[in-house]
Each structure stands twice: as structure tokens, then as C-alpha cells.
Design a protein around this motif. Structure first.
Motif, PDB file in Angstrom:
ATOM      1  N   ALA A   3       0.897  -1.513   0.104  1.00 21.65           N
ATOM      2  CA  ALA A   3       0.092   0.123   0.009  1.00 21.65           C
ATOM      3  C   ALA A   3       0.859   1.394   0.036  1.00 21.65           C
ATOM      4  O   ALA A   3       0.198   2.479  -0.342  1.00 21.65           O
ATOM      5  CB  ALA A   3      -0.813  -0.162   1.267  1.00 21.65           C
ATOM      6  N   TYR A   4       2.104   1.493   0.469  1.00 22.42           N
ATOM      7  CA  TYR A   4       3.140   2.355   0.458  1.00 22.42           C
ATOM      8  C   TYR A   4       3.651   2.410  -0.973  1.00 22.42           C
ATOM      9  O   TYR A   4       4.332   1.404  -1.551  1.00 22.42           O
ATOM     10  CB  TYR A   4       3.976   2.130   1.546  1.00 22.42           C
ATOM     11  N   PRO A   5       3.771   3.583  -1.485  1.00 20.59           N
ATOM     12  CA  PRO A   5       4.282   3.958  -2.788  1.00 20.59           C
ATOM     13  C   PRO A   5       5.828   3.915  -3.015  1.00 20.59           C
ATOM     14  O   PRO A   5       6.166   3.818  -4.145  1.00 20.59           O
ATOM     15  CB  PRO A   5       3.657   5.369  -2.978  1.00 20.59           C
ATOM     16  N   LEU A   6       6.526   3.983  -1.906  1.00 19.85           N
ATOM     17  CA  LEU A   6       8.011   3.968  -2.031  1.00 19.85           C
ATOM     18  C   LEU A   6       8.614   2.732  -1.324  1.00 19.85           C
ATOM     19  O   LEU A   6       8.068   2.228  -0.609  1.00 19.85           O
ATOM     20  CB  LEU A   6       8.536   5.118  -1.253  1.00 19.85           C
ATOM     21  N   PRO A   7       9.983   2.296  -1.881  1.00 21.97           N
ATOM     22  CA  PRO A   7      10.518   1.278  -1.290  1.00 21.97           C
ATOM     23  C   PRO A   7      10.988   1.450   0.191  1.00 21.97           C
ATOM     24  O   PRO A   7      11.014   2.535   0.597  1.00 21.97           O
ATOM     25  CB  PRO A   7      11.905   1.200  -1.961  1.00 21.97           C
ATOM     26  N   ILE A   8      10.870   0.348   0.988  1.00 19.28           N
ATOM     27  CA  ILE A   8      11.372   0.378   2.454  1.00 19.28           C
ATOM     28  C   ILE A   8      12.575  -0.130   2.708  1.00 19.28           C
ATOM     29  O   ILE A   8      12.734  -1.253   2.442  1.00 19.28           O
ATOM     30  CB  ILE A   8      10.134  -0.264   3.132  1.00 19.28           C
ATOM     31  N   ILE A   9      13.512   0.722   3.061  1.00 23.05           N
ATOM     32  CA  ILE A   9      14.861   0.515   3.634  1.00 23.05           C
ATOM     33  C   ILE A   9      15.215   0.177   5.043  1.00 23.05           C
ATOM     34  O   ILE A   9      14.440   1.086   5.696  1.00 23.05           O
ATOM     35  CB  ILE A   9      15.870   1.488   2.817  1.00 23.05           C
ATOM     36  N   ASP A  10      15.352  -0.942   5.372  1.00 25.79           N
ATOM     37  CA  ASP A  10      15.650  -1.160   7.023  1.00 25.79           C
ATOM     38  C   ASP A  10      17.081  -1.282   7.211  1.00 25.79           C
ATOM     39  O   ASP A  10      17.986  -1.759   6.752  1.00 25.79           O
ATOM     40  CB  ASP A  10      15.149  -2.640   7.157  1.00 25.79           C
ATOM     41  N   LEU A  11      17.494   0.056   7.846  1.00 21.81           N
ATOM     42  CA  LEU A  11      18.756   0.386   8.413  1.00 21.81           C
ATOM     43  C   LEU A  11      19.579  -0.817   9.045  1.00 21.81           C
ATOM     44  O   LEU A  11      20.890  -1.134   9.189  1.00 21.81           O
ATOM     45  CB  LEU A  11      18.953   1.649   9.120  1.00 21.81           C
ATOM     46  N   ARG A  12      18.742  -1.648   9.862  1.00 23.25           N
ATOM     47  CA  ARG A  12      19.386  -2.831  10.594  1.00 23.25           C
ATOM     48  C   ARG A  12      19.912  -3.771   9.584  1.00 23.25           C
ATOM     49  O   ARG A  12      20.973  -4.386  10.036  1.00 23.25           O
ATOM     50  CB  ARG A  12      18.242  -3.590  11.467  1.00 23.25           C
ATOM     51  N   GLU A  13      19.365  -3.839   8.541  1.00 23.37           N
ATOM     52  CA  GLU A  13      20.243  -4.837   7.473  1.00 23.37           C
ATOM     53  C   GLU A  13      21.695  -4.504   7.289  1.00 23.37           C
ATOM     54  O   GLU A  13      22.362  -5.175   6.832  1.00 23.37           O
ATOM     55  CB  GLU A  13      19.435  -4.935   6.136  1.00 23.37           C
ATOM     56  N   LEU A  14      21.901  -2.922   7.377  1.00 20.09           N
ATOM     57  CA  LEU A  14      23.304  -2.564   7.244  1.00 20.09           C
ATOM     58  C   LEU A  14      24.253  -3.223   8.131  1.00 20.09           C
ATOM     59  O   LEU A  14      25.550  -3.441   7.854  1.00 20.09           O
ATOM     60  CB  LEU A  14      23.361  -1.001   7.183  1.00 20.09           C
ATOM     61  N   ASP A  15      23.759  -3.289   9.318  1.00 20.22           N
ATOM     62  CA  ASP A  15      24.435  -3.606  10.555  1.00 20.22           C
ATOM     63  C   ASP A  15      24.692  -5.138  10.757  1.00 20.22           C
ATOM     64  O   ASP A  15      25.456  -5.730  11.337  1.00 20.22           O
ATOM     65  CB  ASP A  15      23.936  -3.195  11.809  1.00 20.22           C
ATOM     66  N   ASP A  16      24.044  -5.943   9.859  1.00 17.63           N
ATOM     67  CA  ASP A  16      23.868  -7.512   9.815  1.00 17.63           C
ATOM     68  C   ASP A  16      24.646  -7.710   8.704  1.00 17.63           C
ATOM     69  O   ASP A  16      24.519  -7.709   7.571  1.00 17.63           O
ATOM     70  CB  ASP A  16      22.521  -8.006   9.798  1.00 17.63           C
ATOM     71  N   PRO A  17      25.832  -8.784   8.889  1.00 15.70           N
ATOM     72  CA  PRO A  17      26.790  -9.011   7.788  1.00 15.70           C
ATOM     73  C   PRO A  17      25.880  -9.903   6.802  1.00 15.70           C
ATOM     74  O   PRO A  17      26.315  -9.944   5.557  1.00 15.70           O
ATOM     75  CB  PRO A  17      28.000  -9.899   8.560  1.00 15.70           C
ATOM     76  N   SER A  18      25.087 -10.593   7.172  1.00 17.90           N
ATOM     77  CA  SER A  18      24.281 -11.403   6.463  1.00 17.90           C
ATOM     78  C   SER A  18      23.330 -10.879   5.275  1.00 17.90           C
ATOM     79  O   SER A  18      22.968 -11.237   4.056  1.00 17.90           O
ATOM     80  CB  SER A  18      23.624 -12.591   7.225  1.00 17.90           C
ATOM     81  N   THR A  19      23.100  -9.715   5.594  1.00 24.73           N
ATOM     82  CA  THR A  19      22.150  -8.916   4.693  1.00 24.73           C
ATOM     83  C   THR A  19      22.857  -7.500   4.267  1.00 24.73           C
ATOM     84  O   THR A  19      22.032  -6.755   3.566  1.00 24.73           O
ATOM     85  CB  THR A  19      20.923  -8.647   5.744  1.00 24.73           C
TER      86      THR A  19
END
Length: 344
Positions: A3-19
Motif C-alpha cells: 500500500a506504500y508507494p516508496l521502497p522500504i529500507i531497513d537500516l538494521r540490514e546494514l549492521d547485519d553481515p548476512s544482509t
């Protein structure tokens, strides 16, 4: 989430080596194709936001005599309160009132030979009626700056560049701008639809929190898209400095706020990270060849042409938007704007 028109970026993924690698890929694609996204997974608490928002609402509910005590017309540094229709975008009045707050620093001791944009450094104006605003606003700036710098470095790594490539541009003393904004309710068709007119942001990155009223729109290849509020998310967009530095690979998108008829008051908290006043020209970052081929060159607004000098570009926007300050403190530039609708 569709329902949201923009991509959603999760900043926690930057701190996780696997993501982390997937994070960089999503960030690069989003910045290239859209230039706007929702940011979740940040460290800013809802309690901190709600406290600042409550104080912001109390300020805007004060009598105009109280608000005017910190009117921006008192500040050559473009700090303080601006009433509705007193700021212009594309030479048209914006129907919003706001407080502009920069880094709390003393004014520089300047001579006539110093560049005009050194005046962007200086003290803020604070309302005596709400002493808590100072502590809350400066704490918000500090939290936003840490998040913004983390994102800037992530963008650079995503573009296969050293993460310190922008360090001279964001060096201390910090330069950033916090806007606490109130869009008054539009009760009839006679007062303006333009909350803030269509524009690109002039800085590096913008992090915006908006309430649940709506009104923010982003211009896409398919036309204007409403950016629905997403709980606990910031709306992040790329500024013209990043667009220039990547020769247009990163996209600074045009956006606006529309005040719909019979709407209610809308509040937002906008943070802009901007270049140091001591930085010089916009650096042209050496993108890898396969990315450089995709860079289309910066898309300059013909109604607001860009300078490659960082300071001149920054002061130009303030001079054009706040004519009461320009008329009082910068008479030569005021005459240029009246004559040419721009700074030459």
C-alpha cells in the motif's frame, strides 16, 4: 506493505553481515531509480519524536506576538520563525509556518572579503515561552546527523567508492538545518493549495518525519504520487549535492506538499544535512565505469539553476526563499532577485 508507494529500507540490514550486501544493492537501485524511500530500523525513539512534536505544537499555538519574538527577519543567519506565506518556493508563497534551527554555533567574525555564505553559521533564536525546545531540537539534530552520516557512507560504499569520500564536505563544524513545520488547515478554496511548492532539496540528504495527515507528493515518470505516512518511518530523499557529485547517477527528485480543501493541520519535522560552509566545489566522484555509463548528468531545475560552488548554492536558496531577511541584511542580492528572480 504494497500500500506504500516508496521502497522500504531497513537500516538494521546494514549492521547485519548476512544482509549487508543486499542492503547496498537495494539502496543503490532505490537511489538511482526513485530518489525517495522510507527508512525504518533507525535508533530514533518514538518517545523522543513525540516530545519534540508536542513542544512544536505548543509553539505554533502561541499568539503571533510570542512567535514573532523569534522572527527570522531578526537573523542574518536565516534562523527563527517564518509565518505562513512568508517563504517562497518557485517565487510563490508557501502556506506553512515553521522554525528554522541550525547547528548552535557563534557567528564567524567576517570581513568584506569573506564569502557571503559564511553567514550561514551562527546562533539560533529560541522562544522564551518554551525553554525545553532548545534541548529537544538540538538532541534531534544530533540523532539525525548520526543517521544521515551513516546513510551517506552507505551510499558511497554502494557506489563502490571509499566511505570517506564525502568527509571534507560533511566535516565539522556541522552544517545542517532542522525545520519544525505546521501546515494550517485549509478551510476553503480561497487560501492556497501550496503547502510547499515543487522543488528539489539543495543539500545532501533529507530525513523527514510526517504525521498521519498526508499531503507529501513525489514527482515520478508517471506523474505525482502521494507519499502515505508509514508509522515510525522517515521519508528520505537525495539532495542536489549528491546528484551533482555523482553526475546524476543518484537522483534528487522533485516533491511538494499539497494542502487539500477541508484538511486539518499537518505537522512535520524535516532534517537536512548540508555541506560545510568551508567546503568549496562539489566533488565529482569517480564512479566505476559501468555505473558512470548510467549517469545521465544532473537534472537542474530551470527555475532554480545550480552552482557547483557549494557555499554559493546553499546561500542562494536561502536568499530567494526568505526575502524579508535578504532585504534587510543582503540588499545587493535582494536587488538581483527582484530584477532577475535569481542570484547570478
Amino acid at each position: 506493505m504494497s500500500a506504500y508507494p516508496l521502497p522500504i529500507i531497513d537500516l538494521r540490514e546494514l549492521d547485519d553481515p548476512s544482509t549487508r550486501e543486499n542492503f547496498y544493492q537495494k539502496l543503490r537501485f532505490t537511489a538511482r531509480e526513485i530518489g525517495f524511500f522510507y527508512l525504518i530500523g533507525h535508533d530514533v525513539s518514538s518517545e523522543q519524536r513525540e516530545n519534540l512534536l508536542a513542544t512544536t505544537k505548543r509553539f505554533f499555538s502561541l499568539p503571533i506576538t510570542e512567535k514573532s519574538k523569534i522572527d527570522m527577519s531578526h537573523s542574518k543567519h536565516f534562523r527563527g520563525y517564518t509565518g505562513s506565506t512568508q517563504e517562497n518556493t518557485r517565487n510563490q508563497p508557501d502556506y506553512r509556518e515553521q522554525i528554522d534551527i541550525g547547528e548552535e554555533l557563534p557567528a564567524l567574525s567576517l570581513t568584506e572579503q569573506d564569502p557571503i555564505w559564511f553567514n550561514l553559521q551562527g546562533p539560533n533564536q529560541w522562544p522564551d515561552a518554551l525553554p525545553e525546545l532548545r534541548e529537544q531540537a538540538l538532541a534531534w539534530q544530533s540523532a539525525m546527523r548520526a543517521t544521515a552520516i551513516k546513510l551517506i557512507k552507505a551510499f558511497l560504499v554502494a557506489l563502490e567508492l571509499p566511505e570517506n569520500s564525502f568527509d571534507p564536505i560533511i566535516a565539522d563544524p556541522a552544517q545542517h538545518l532542522l525545520k519544525l513545520i505546521h501546515y494550517p488547515a485549509r478551510e476553503n478554496s480561497f487560501n492556497g493549495e501550496q503547502g510547499v511548492g515543487a522543488h528539489k532539496d539543495a543539500g545532501i540528504l533529507t530525513l523527514l518525519w510526517q504525521d498521519n495527515i498526508g499531503g507529501l507528493q513525489v514527482e515520478t515518470d508517471s506523474g505525482w504520487v502521494d507519499v502515505a505516512p508509514l508509522e515510525n518511518a522517515f521519508v528520505v530523499n537525495i539532495g542536489e549535492v549528491f546528484e551533482l557529485a555523482t553526475n546524476g547517477y543518484l537522483r534528487a527528485n522533485v516533491h511538494q506538499v499539497v494542502r487539500k480543501q477541508n484538511s486539518v493541520s499537518r505537522y512535520s519535522i524535516a532534517y537536512f544535512i548540508t555541506p560545510s560552509v568551508f567546503a568549496n566545489e562539489v566533488p565529482l566522484l569517480p564512479l566505476p565505469a559501468y555505473l558512470a555509463k548510467q549517469a545521465l548528468g544532473p537534472d537542474s531545475d530551470p527555475l532554480n539553476p545550480l552552482f557547483t560552488n557549494l557555499g554559493k548554492n546553499a546561500i542562494k536558496g536561502r536568499l530567494r526563499s526568505h526575502l524579508s531577511v535578504t532585504r534587510q541584511f543582503y540588499p545587493e542580492e535582494y536587488e538581483q532577485i527582484i530584477k532577475n528572480s535569481n542570484i547570478l
